[in-house]
Motif scaffolding. Sequence first.
Motif, PDB file in Angstrom:
ATOM      1  N   ARG B  47       3.404   0.620   4.748  1.00 56.00           N
ATOM      2  CA  ARG B  47       2.860  -0.339   3.791  1.00 56.00           C
ATOM      3  C   ARG B  47       1.341  -0.431   3.859  1.00 56.00           C
ATOM      4  O   ARG B  47       0.711  -1.016   2.999  1.00 56.00           O
ATOM      5  CB  ARG B  47       3.453  -1.725   4.091  1.00 56.00           C
ATOM      6  CG  ARG B  47       4.649  -2.045   3.250  1.00 56.00           C
ATOM      7  CD  ARG B  47       5.240  -3.354   3.702  1.00 56.00           C
ATOM      8  NE  ARG B  47       5.938  -3.181   4.958  1.00 56.00           N
ATOM      9  CZ  ARG B  47       6.452  -4.194   5.663  1.00 56.00           C
ATOM     10  NH1 ARG B  47       6.309  -5.424   5.236  1.00 56.00           N
ATOM     11  NH2 ARG B  47       7.095  -3.966   6.784  1.00 56.00           N
ATOM     12  N   ASP B  48       0.762   0.109   4.917  1.00 60.11           N
ATOM     13  CA  ASP B  48      -0.694  -0.005   5.044  1.00 60.11           C
ATOM     14  C   ASP B  48      -1.301   1.387   5.121  1.00 60.11           C
ATOM     15  O   ASP B  48      -1.968   1.745   6.077  1.00 60.11           O
ATOM     16  CB  ASP B  48      -1.062  -0.822   6.280  1.00 60.11           C
ATOM     17  CG  ASP B  48      -0.100  -0.576   7.410  1.00 60.11           C
ATOM     18  OD1 ASP B  48       0.596   0.466   7.364  1.00 60.11           O
ATOM     19  OD2 ASP B  48      -0.024  -1.390   8.334  1.00 60.11           O
ATOM     20  N   ASP B  49      -1.053   2.193   4.079  1.00 58.21           N
ATOM     21  CA  ASP B  49      -1.521   3.580   4.103  1.00 58.21           C
ATOM     22  C   ASP B  49      -2.845   3.763   3.378  1.00 58.21           C
ATOM     23  O   ASP B  49      -3.273   4.884   3.169  1.00 58.21           O
ATOM     24  CB  ASP B  49      -0.456   4.512   3.508  1.00 58.21           C
ATOM     25  CG  ASP B  49      -0.178   4.200   2.046  1.00 58.21           C
ATOM     26  OD1 ASP B  49      -0.685   3.176   1.546  1.00 58.21           O
ATOM     27  OD2 ASP B  49       0.544   4.972   1.399  1.00 58.21           O
ATOM     28  N   PHE B  50      -3.478   2.675   2.969  1.00 57.73           N
ATOM     29  CA  PHE B  50      -4.738   2.760   2.227  1.00 57.73           C
ATOM     30  C   PHE B  50      -4.532   3.502   0.914  1.00 57.73           C
ATOM     31  O   PHE B  50      -5.430   4.159   0.420  1.00 57.73           O
ATOM     32  CB  PHE B  50      -5.813   3.485   3.050  1.00 57.73           C
ATOM     33  CG  PHE B  50      -7.170   2.871   2.944  1.00 57.73           C
ATOM     34  CD1 PHE B  50      -7.668   2.459   1.708  1.00 57.73           C
ATOM     35  CD2 PHE B  50      -7.959   2.683   4.059  1.00 57.73           C
ATOM     36  CE1 PHE B  50      -8.916   1.892   1.609  1.00 57.73           C
ATOM     37  CE2 PHE B  50      -9.211   2.110   3.971  1.00 57.73           C
ATOM     38  CZ  PHE B  50      -9.695   1.718   2.745  1.00 57.73           C
ATOM     39  N   GLY B  51      -3.351   3.436   0.368  1.00 57.47           N
ATOM     40  CA  GLY B  51      -3.095   4.191  -0.852  1.00 57.47           C
ATOM     41  C   GLY B  51      -1.948   3.599  -1.639  1.00 57.47           C
ATOM     42  O   GLY B  51      -1.844   2.382  -1.812  1.00 57.47           O
ATOM     43  N   TRP B  52      -1.078   4.480  -2.083  1.00 59.28           N
ATOM     44  CA  TRP B  52       0.027   4.142  -2.975  1.00 59.28           C
ATOM     45  C   TRP B  52       0.867   2.964  -2.479  1.00 59.28           C
ATOM     46  O   TRP B  52       1.076   1.986  -3.204  1.00 59.28           O
ATOM     47  CB  TRP B  52       0.888   5.393  -3.156  1.00 59.28           C
ATOM     48  CG  TRP B  52       2.183   5.201  -3.845  1.00 59.28           C
ATOM     49  CD1 TRP B  52       3.406   5.015  -3.272  1.00 59.28           C
ATOM     50  CD2 TRP B  52       2.408   5.157  -5.259  1.00 59.28           C
ATOM     51  NE1 TRP B  52       4.369   4.882  -4.233  1.00 59.28           N
ATOM     52  CE2 TRP B  52       3.785   4.959  -5.463  1.00 59.28           C
ATOM     53  CE3 TRP B  52       1.568   5.271  -6.372  1.00 59.28           C
ATOM     54  CZ2 TRP B  52       4.355   4.882  -6.734  1.00 59.28           C
ATOM     55  CZ3 TRP B  52       2.138   5.189  -7.638  1.00 59.28           C
ATOM     56  CH2 TRP B  52       3.518   4.991  -7.805  1.00 59.28           C
ATOM     57  N   ASN B  53       1.376   3.076  -1.257  1.00 59.45           N
ATOM     58  CA  ASN B  53       2.280   2.032  -0.762  1.00 59.45           C
ATOM     59  C   ASN B  53       1.552   0.721  -0.546  1.00 59.45           C
ATOM     60  O   ASN B  53       2.094  -0.349  -0.802  1.00 59.45           O
ATOM     61  CB  ASN B  53       2.935   2.494   0.543  1.00 59.45           C
ATOM     62  CG  ASN B  53       3.807   3.707   0.319  1.00 59.45           C
ATOM     63  OD1 ASN B  53       4.807   3.642  -0.372  1.00 59.45           O
ATOM     64  ND2 ASN B  53       3.391   4.837   0.864  1.00 59.45           N
ATOM     65  N   GLN B  54       0.325   0.830  -0.077  1.00 64.12           N
ATOM     66  CA  GLN B  54      -0.434  -0.386   0.156  1.00 64.12           C
ATOM     67  C   GLN B  54      -0.715  -1.108  -1.157  1.00 64.12           C
ATOM     68  O   GLN B  54      -0.647  -2.344  -1.228  1.00 64.12           O
ATOM     69  CB  GLN B  54      -1.748  -0.030   0.850  1.00 64.12           C
ATOM     70  CG  GLN B  54      -2.548  -1.251   1.239  1.00 64.12           C
ATOM     71  CD  GLN B  54      -3.711  -0.859   2.128  1.00 64.12           C
ATOM     72  OE1 GLN B  54      -3.590   0.043   2.947  1.00 64.12           O
ATOM     73  NE2 GLN B  54      -4.823  -1.531   1.969  1.00 64.12           N
ATOM     74  N   ALA B  55      -0.992  -0.350  -2.204  1.00 65.20           N
ATOM     75  CA  ALA B  55      -1.251  -0.965  -3.504  1.00 65.20           C
ATOM     76  C   ALA B  55      -0.051  -1.813  -3.931  1.00 65.20           C
ATOM     77  O   ALA B  55      -0.199  -2.927  -4.442  1.00 65.20           O
ATOM     78  CB  ALA B  55      -1.549   0.114  -4.541  1.00 65.20           C
ATOM     79  N   HIS B 229      -5.810  13.064  -5.679  1.00 67.89           N
ATOM     80  CA  HIS B 229      -4.553  12.348  -5.858  1.00 67.89           C
ATOM     81  C   HIS B 229      -3.640  12.735  -4.700  1.00 67.89           C
ATOM     82  O   HIS B 229      -2.896  13.699  -4.768  1.00 67.89           O
ATOM     83  CB  HIS B 229      -3.905  12.699  -7.200  1.00 67.89           C
ATOM     84  CG  HIS B 229      -2.689  11.880  -7.493  1.00 67.89           C
ATOM     85  ND1 HIS B 229      -2.208  11.684  -8.765  1.00 67.89           N
ATOM     86  CD2 HIS B 229      -1.854  11.186  -6.680  1.00 67.89           C
ATOM     87  CE1 HIS B 229      -1.139  10.910  -8.718  1.00 67.89           C
ATOM     88  NE2 HIS B 229      -0.895  10.615  -7.467  1.00 67.89           N
ATOM     89  N   VAL B 230      -3.788  12.009  -3.602  1.00 68.82           N
ATOM     90  CA  VAL B 230      -2.904  12.157  -2.448  1.00 68.82           C
ATOM     91  C   VAL B 230      -2.530  10.744  -2.029  1.00 68.82           C
ATOM     92  O   VAL B 230      -3.089   9.774  -2.544  1.00 68.82           O
ATOM     93  CB  VAL B 230      -3.594  12.904  -1.278  1.00 68.82           C
ATOM     94  CG1 VAL B 230      -3.884  14.338  -1.649  1.00 68.82           C
ATOM     95  CG2 VAL B 230      -4.876  12.190  -0.863  1.00 68.82           C
ATOM     96  N   ASP B 231      -1.581  10.620  -1.102  1.00 70.13           N
ATOM     97  CA  ASP B 231      -1.123   9.270  -0.757  1.00 70.13           C
ATOM     98  C   ASP B 231      -2.235   8.401  -0.183  1.00 70.13           C
ATOM     99  O   ASP B 231      -2.406   7.260  -0.567  1.00 70.13           O
ATOM    100  CB  ASP B 231       0.070   9.336   0.212  1.00 70.13           C
ATOM    101  CG  ASP B 231       1.395   9.238  -0.536  1.00 70.13           C
ATOM    102  OD1 ASP B 231       1.347   9.082  -1.777  1.00 70.13           O
ATOM    103  OD2 ASP B 231       2.455   9.310   0.102  1.00 70.13           O
ATOM    104  N   GLY B 232      -2.966   8.934   0.763  1.00 68.51           N
ATOM    105  CA  GLY B 232      -4.051   8.158   1.371  1.00 68.51           C
ATOM    106  C   GLY B 232      -5.376   8.898   1.217  1.00 68.51           C
ATOM    107  O   GLY B 232      -5.645   9.847   1.935  1.00 68.51           O
ATOM    108  N   PRO B 233      -6.229   8.483   0.284  1.00 69.06           N
ATOM    109  CA  PRO B 233      -7.450   9.239  -0.019  1.00 69.06           C
ATOM    110  C   PRO B 233      -8.574   9.072   0.999  1.00 69.06           C
ATOM    111  O   PRO B 233      -9.618   9.690   0.845  1.00 69.06           O
ATOM    112  CB  PRO B 233      -7.906   8.660  -1.367  1.00 69.06           C
ATOM    113  CG  PRO B 233      -6.793   7.794  -1.848  1.00 69.06           C
ATOM    114  CD  PRO B 233      -6.034   7.361  -0.644  1.00 69.06           C
ATOM    115  N   LYS B 234      -8.352   8.290   2.040  1.00 70.50           N
ATOM    116  CA  LYS B 234      -9.432   7.985   2.976  1.00 70.50           C
ATOM    117  C   LYS B 234     -10.135   9.248   3.493  1.00 70.50           C
ATOM    118  O   LYS B 234     -11.362   9.333   3.477  1.00 70.50           O
ATOM    119  CB  LYS B 234      -8.836   7.198   4.148  1.00 70.50           C
ATOM    120  CG  LYS B 234      -9.843   6.570   5.087  1.00 70.50           C
ATOM    121  CD  LYS B 234      -9.093   5.822   6.215  1.00 70.50           C
ATOM    122  CE  LYS B 234     -10.051   5.230   7.222  1.00 70.50           C
ATOM    123  NZ  LYS B 234      -9.342   4.685   8.389  1.00 70.50           N
ATOM    124  N   VAL B 235      -9.331  10.214   3.921  1.00 71.53           N
ATOM    125  CA  VAL B 235      -9.894  11.416   4.528  1.00 71.53           C
ATOM    126  C   VAL B 235     -10.750  12.195   3.534  1.00 71.53           C
ATOM    127  O   VAL B 235     -11.856  12.646   3.851  1.00 71.53           O
ATOM    128  CB  VAL B 235      -8.751  12.303   5.081  1.00 71.53           C
ATOM    129  CG1 VAL B 235      -9.220  13.711   5.313  1.00 71.53           C
ATOM    130  CG2 VAL B 235      -8.213  11.713   6.370  1.00 71.53           C
TER     131      VAL B 235
END
Lengths: 305, 371, 372
Positions: B47-55, B229-235
């Motif tokens: 739930r805290d992936d900085f991306g899709w799930n977190q949104a 467009h990936v699950d967690g764009p942080k990297v």
Amino acid sequence: MESPVVIVLEAMLGGAIRVSTPFMFVALGECVTEKSGRVNLGLEGTLVLGAMTAYAISFHTGSPWVGVLAAGVAGSVLGAMHGSICGLPKVNDVAVGIAMMLFGVGVAFFFGKPYIQPVAPRLQSIPLGSWSESPNLRSALEVNPLFFVGIAAAFALAWALRNTRWGLVVRTVGDSAAAARAMGVSVNGVRLMTTTIGGFFAGVGGAFLSLSYPGSWNQGLSSGQGLMAVALVIFARWKPLRCVLAALLFGAAGAIGPSLQAVGVTQGYYFFNAAPYILTLVIMIATSSAKHSAADMPGELSMAK
Amino acid sequence: MSSAIITRRALLKTAAFGAAGASLGLGSLRSARAADLVVGIVYVGARDDFGWNQAHAVAIKALKEVPGVKVSEEENVPETDAVSKSMESMINLDGASLILATSFGYYKPFVLDLAKKYPKVEFRHAAPLWNKATDPMNAGSYFGYLNQAHYVDGVAAGLSTKSNKIGFVAAKPIAIVLSNINSVLLGARSVNPNATVQVIFTGDWSMPVREAEATNALVDAGCDVITCHVDGPKVVIQTAEKRGAKTCGHNANQGPLAPKGFITGAEYKWETIYKGYAADIKSGKPLPNFLAGGFDADYVRNSPFGAGCSPEGQKAALAAIEGLKKGKPIYVGPLKDNKTGKIVIDKTYANDDPFLNNMDYLLQGVVGSTT
Amino acid sequence: MSDAPVAQSFPGAAAPAAPMAVSSSRWRSDAEFVVIPILAIVASFLLFAVFLLAIGKSPVDFMALVWRGGFGTSFSIQNTLQRSSPLIMTALAVAIPARIGLIIIGGEGALVLGGFVAAVVAIPMTGVVPPMPALLVMAFAAMLTGGIWIGICGFLRYARGVNETIASLLLTYIGIAIMNFFVEGALRDLSDPNKPSTKPIGRDYMVGSIPGTSVHWGFLFGVLLCLGLYLLMSRTTFGFAARVTGGNFRAALAQGLPVGRLIVACCAIAGACAGLAGFFEVAAIQGRANASLAAGYGFTGILVAFLARQNPLMIPPVAIMFGGIVAAGGLIQRRMGLPDATVQVLEGLIFVVLLTSETLYGRFSIFKPKGR
């Protein structure tokens, strides 16, 4: 604009430097452990825990190098746990390793939740390419100090295993526990030490992942690199310097997929992305032979218990 | 009761029924009081992936605040029978009467099968996949057209790039991703005809090392703006920033990660949808079967502009948003694909035209291949 | 192959072959294999309770939820059994080669490719061949594919001395790449633009559930397979020869056993088991092949096999325990508001303690047969 071939080669050079370090550290750690006749398959968990610890500590202390150290300590703790459990009679080290992998990953994910958002201070790289005109080459030659630490450690280990009493003891324990006991060496004590060292190395490898490249903490960070690195030790035939070569090869091959797409070779990228695995397998098949397959393998290392 | 219309009372009844059934096991543990409406939510990752799930997880708060609504969340549920078992467990053990399934691959066959098996439970799935003609009436879809926000990214990027090359790190060549890539191109081309988009597929939703490698490769190939467009764009964002490239974000606001190069980013506004659901539940209205929209419906937004965005880019981007709010089409045909050069978009399509949901091509101007 | 003698800890298999002892003493030594694991599980839960108390959650609620989510209701039991079925087959893919002294960790690749090929051969048969023979063909194709895939590892091991552990791991990644290449390319069903998959095999061609349950047939087949392979490995010449090879490679060579063929055969059987798991994933669950086939069952199976001490008869109970924890894990997340990682910590803890407890066997005089 440079030619595509140059771009791919530069990317492979950069990949070898950037991607190889965690493989190198995990493989070196496992190499020491396996030299003493013990397998620790759980280094994937150690790698992830190390990555999380390093990031968290770097975030709190503001010093990435303290984070690296903390990652090593966290890894040592997991390693020591593995080492002491496997020191008990009848306990299977391969199985405990897999269970420890679950445990380590679980602990890392659990305590790592609060560190996914924040940005922690990362390790600075050394710009070795400032002589070059090409920005790509300059970027490829941004080398993290841990890369050199890893290579130095490999040389040190190779030397120590061959030339010191410590190395002799580790190798004896690994080749014949009975002989080691006859020498008055505590087999379990030595293996506890080597597993702890292995854990330390893997933890530091994790620190590289979260503090240098890719340089952030999240749950998908490792995705199997620890497991692969353990397997690379077999590929490297239990030789520290070969571990470095294997890691470099793996890193360079990993850059093939993305860089080929970048220069316009876009078809079949799944296979290019799988290049590290394909290449490793091909080299293994080419360099193995049926006759002396297990010559370099520590005699006590019986994975199939 | 017609299953298309769910009223609050009907929901309560099913909830009570579910709870009564569940109480056969361990009554004392029953956390779902009979008066509660239990909403079950499944996430494919953390739930805290900085991306899709977190949104999604952040937006779900809107539902948690509704009195009498209990939220039952489960994360890291893979797109296998695990998801159908998790949803069933929510129905049987938690008494859930509304299920929100937030990952694409959950729909077929899992959500569809369960909707048939549990006709009294409502299922809503976060992708524009529900089909009135074939799919159960107690299932449904909700979705934000993020490609509109990516179009705006493209506009801002098109006026912020010097090399005219925009790099795109993508996970898999599925329609939603392809539409985002194509929209970045069309947005950029709308203000800068020389712009191209170069895409690298990593082959997986979360592969940080390969994403970083892809980002480096794109910068090496001359791209000076990177988006993804990936699950967690942080990297991707951090790596690009380190290389001195500008960036456009995805899923969540990554502006703080790139103080120098951030342009803007494409974000979902799931809270609009979840707040709407909450309001419907409160007032006893049936939940709509199909919700999809972009800027027009306030389901998507752009991140605040960062230092990387040129002033012209900002102005053009804001104008583009105004246009999209009024329904100005992105896909102005005819448009050709980049593989064979044949026309794939024959005419101009409205932004919510279902035709655009089936994209399996990259447009001319994109460098990259879907296979 | 390691020339070092491989310790054979195979209690379940050894028991029937042992001379029949007085019934009470047999009961006593068998009891050890029940009592110690139970004590270990209790101990790991106690350890975990400390962890829970430390983070401010109630261990009592937790225990009740584990029971309820994994085993406490008829739904939970079915949930557990269904989740265990792929693990049973992938664990066999580890256990069988282990008998001959090989560690195969690439069941995942065989599962993925087996499932993929099952779906591919199903597509032309849809609507042409009746479901029953079509399913048989699919299952056979899946087992053949898996068998070849892991068989390659066995062959490379014997013919080229390539380490099978690393080869099978590498082949897993390569196998997944092959599947993705086709599923997102030539064999992609364009009618589903957002989940690259092969064409669906069609509802009529799906394997149903065991009557009266919602557990698919894969579970039953998995259990039967365990039984059959147990008999093969413990009661036949083939099994004996394989175990001799695993026990002492040089002695096996000296005795003129066909070690090469034995190794390849064991690996092929292993791959076939994993391939069959892939078949059931496609034919009972997904209805088509896509990236969701690589769900990690192959890797979890390794742990199941080791916990079952490579004994096919022990695999189903261990897999069911695993399935139960995973099934309960969801309920725990939901009711206690804990992240998924909590369940991973618990799993790790249970398995570490269980494996540690193996050191206790033979230590307690109460379990020793009387009169010794």
